[in-house]
Design a protein around this motif. Structure first.
Motif, PDB file in Angstrom:
ATOM      1  N   HIS A 155       0.842  -1.200   0.000  1.00  0.00           N
ATOM      2  CA  HIS A 155       0.000   0.000   0.000  1.00  0.00           C
ATOM      3  C   HIS A 155       0.873   1.244   0.000  1.00  0.00           C
ATOM      4  O   HIS A 155       1.946   1.252   0.599  1.00  0.00           O
ATOM      5  CB  HIS A 155      -0.908   0.027   1.240  1.00  0.00           C
ATOM      6  N   ASP A 195      -3.055   5.013  -1.451  1.00  0.00           N
ATOM      7  CA  ASP A 195      -4.045   4.053  -0.968  1.00  0.00           C
ATOM      8  C   ASP A 195      -4.606   4.454   0.385  1.00  0.00           C
ATOM      9  O   ASP A 195      -5.787   4.259   0.668  1.00  0.00           O
ATOM     10  CB  ASP A 195      -3.423   2.657  -0.837  1.00  0.00           C
ATOM     11  N   LYS A 196      -3.719   5.008   1.235  1.00  0.00           N
ATOM     12  CA  LYS A 196      -4.111   5.298   2.611  1.00  0.00           C
ATOM     13  C   LYS A 196      -3.389   6.549   3.104  1.00  0.00           C
ATOM     14  O   LYS A 196      -2.375   6.937   2.558  1.00  0.00           O
ATOM     15  CB  LYS A 196      -3.737   4.127   3.531  1.00  0.00           C
TER      16      LYS A 196
END
Length: 186
Positions: A35, A55-56
């Motif tokens: 990620h 992604d995050k």
């Protein structure tokens, strides 16, 4: 490993797009859960003005990963080095014997966090004097203890292959599928 390895790639503004996206692509192809994490915005501006959605968002969750990866870029590497949360995370990973990987200018954050003392490392051209706590080696990729380092924008393939090997993956088939050996890679 019994479960799938998890790798967190940190994307600071000014990250090197070619390094970052190639690393993520190759690790995902290998079946490694990977990620990207950003710090301020969901979309992160790269060194060449490409905006990529992470992604995050960066937070405590990153500590749960098996490896963190710091790509280079200008000013991406410096932005990682200047972020106290990144420095604390590097120290946490080192103290807990987790894997840390950095390439190109991302390696300067390792020196700032003092996690390369007595370890063999490599980095971008001229970085021998920036990575003085480590033992600088002029190789494309260097793996020592829990640290994987690589030199620059042309090296994300061997860098990602070394990460796969760290997680006990045979990279022979991957290299064949990607025509890496045909292209002259070693």
């Amino acid at each position: 490993m019994n479960r799938m390895a998890r790798v967190a790639v940190l994307m600071a503004e000014g990250y090197e797009e070619g390094e970052t996206l190639t690393i993520v692509d190759l690790l995902r192809r290998a079946g490694i859960e990977c990620h990207t994490f950003s710090f301020d915005n969901e979309f992160v501006k790269g060194m060449h003005n490409m905006y990529v959605q992470a992604d995050k968002m960066f937070g405590k969750e990153v500590q749960e990963y098996d490896m963190i990866v710091l790509p280079g870029g200008r000013p991406g590497g410096a932005n990682l080095r200047n972020n106290p949360d990144v420095i604390a995370l590097l120290q946490y990973f080192n103290e807990h014997h987790k894997y840390i990987a950095a390439m190109c200018s991302g390696t300067i954050a390792l020196a700032e966090a003092q996690v390369i003392t007595g370890k063999k490392v490599t980095g971008y051209t001229g970085y021998a004097e920036k990575l003085v706590d480590g033992e600088f080696v002029d190789d494309v990729v260097v793996f020592d203890q829990n640290i994987v380092t690589s030199q620059g924008p042309a090296t994300p393939y061997p860098f990602a292959f070394k990460i796969m090997e760290v997680f006990q993956q045979d990279v022979t088939e991957m290299k064949e599928r990607l025509m890496y050996n045909f292209a002259g890679g070693k």
